[in-house]
Design an enzyme around this catalytic site. Sequence first.
Site, PDB file in Angstrom:
ATOM      1  N   LYS A  83      -6.885 -15.199  -4.766  1.00 25.98           N
ATOM      2  CA  LYS A  83      -5.652 -14.464  -4.454  1.00 25.98           C
ATOM      3  C   LYS A  83      -5.871 -13.689  -3.155  1.00 25.98           C
ATOM      4  O   LYS A  83      -6.847 -12.923  -3.038  1.00 25.98           O
ATOM      5  CB  LYS A  83      -5.371 -13.505  -5.613  1.00 25.98           C
ATOM      6  CG  LYS A  83      -3.929 -13.106  -5.794  1.00 25.98           C
ATOM      7  CD  LYS A  83      -3.831 -12.351  -7.116  1.00 25.98           C
ATOM      8  CE  LYS A  83      -2.447 -11.908  -7.446  1.00 25.98           C
ATOM      9  NZ  LYS A  83      -2.443 -11.055  -8.649  1.00 25.98           N
TER      10      LYS A  83
HETATM   11  O1  G3P Z   1       1.234  -9.638 -10.657  1.00 28.15           O
HETATM   12  C1  G3P Z   1       1.458  -8.479  -9.932  1.00 28.15           C
HETATM   13  C2  G3P Z   1       1.664  -7.352 -10.853  1.00 28.15           C
HETATM   14  O2  G3P Z   1       0.445  -7.018 -11.465  1.00 28.15           O
HETATM   15  C3  G3P Z   1       2.283  -6.158 -10.267  1.00 28.15           C
HETATM   16  O3  G3P Z   1       3.042  -5.612 -11.264  1.00 28.15           O
HETATM   17  O4  G3P Z   1       4.259  -3.856 -12.431  1.00 28.15           O
HETATM   18  O5  G3P Z   1       2.347  -3.265 -10.904  1.00 28.15           O
HETATM   19  O6  G3P Z   1       4.496  -4.065  -9.979  1.00 28.15           O
HETATM   20  P1  G3P Z   1       3.563  -4.110 -11.137  1.00 28.15           P
END
Ligand code: G3P
Length: 217
Positions: A83
């Site tokens: 990634k």
């Molecule tokens: O896959 C990306 C994710 O982990 C981000 O999620 O909820 O931190 O925006 P969030």
Amino acid sequence: MKFFVDTADVPAIAELNDLGMVDGVTTNPSLIAKSGRDILEVTREICAMVSGPVSAEVTATDADTMIAEGRKLAKIADNIAVKVPLTWDGLKACKTLSSEGNMVNVTLCFSVNQAILAAKAGATFISPFIGRLDDINLDGLQLIEDIRVVYDNYGFDTQILAASIRTANHIADCAKIGADVITAPPAVIKSMASHVLTDKGLDAFLKDIASAGIKIL
Ligand code: G3P
């Protein structure tokens, strides 16, 4: 639609994996930090459990170091997807790592233009962040829809991996739009099973079972 689990919590992955609900896993530095474990060790454990792609994120910001880190991560297992962030250096790293035969997930995508560049650089997955766009009153689902149209217009085979998913509704909407993959925390995936009318209906059945003394075993 493929289901990736967005976590580095091994028991939570195992529970969903046993139900056949895990097509892959995504991690990021925040999730690794939350697990409190060594990145190489926990990633190796997840790769051994899950047969689909497991995204492991580089920590560097310059292309050369990202490439070196990506090569090291890719040695963990055949199902590693390296990634990289959607920066110019991240795109350079994507091009090199994908040309070497590695799966690459380009993350932190917030625009169609970024998604086009990632596809051109050979990304296996592009990760647009729905929730974080919604957080600033932009439309995360619209971005998924727009990338779908553009990728289909030109036959790009980069898979749209909808990320930053916060609700079960996000998942249903991504399915309608045609996202190739969603990645969501285990709790959000499990919440897809909930419906107030299911609970209400089951309550009524349980009352009748009790009052009629219905027994099967
Ligand atoms: O896959 C990306 C994710 O982990 C981000 O999620 O909820 O931190 O925006 P969030």
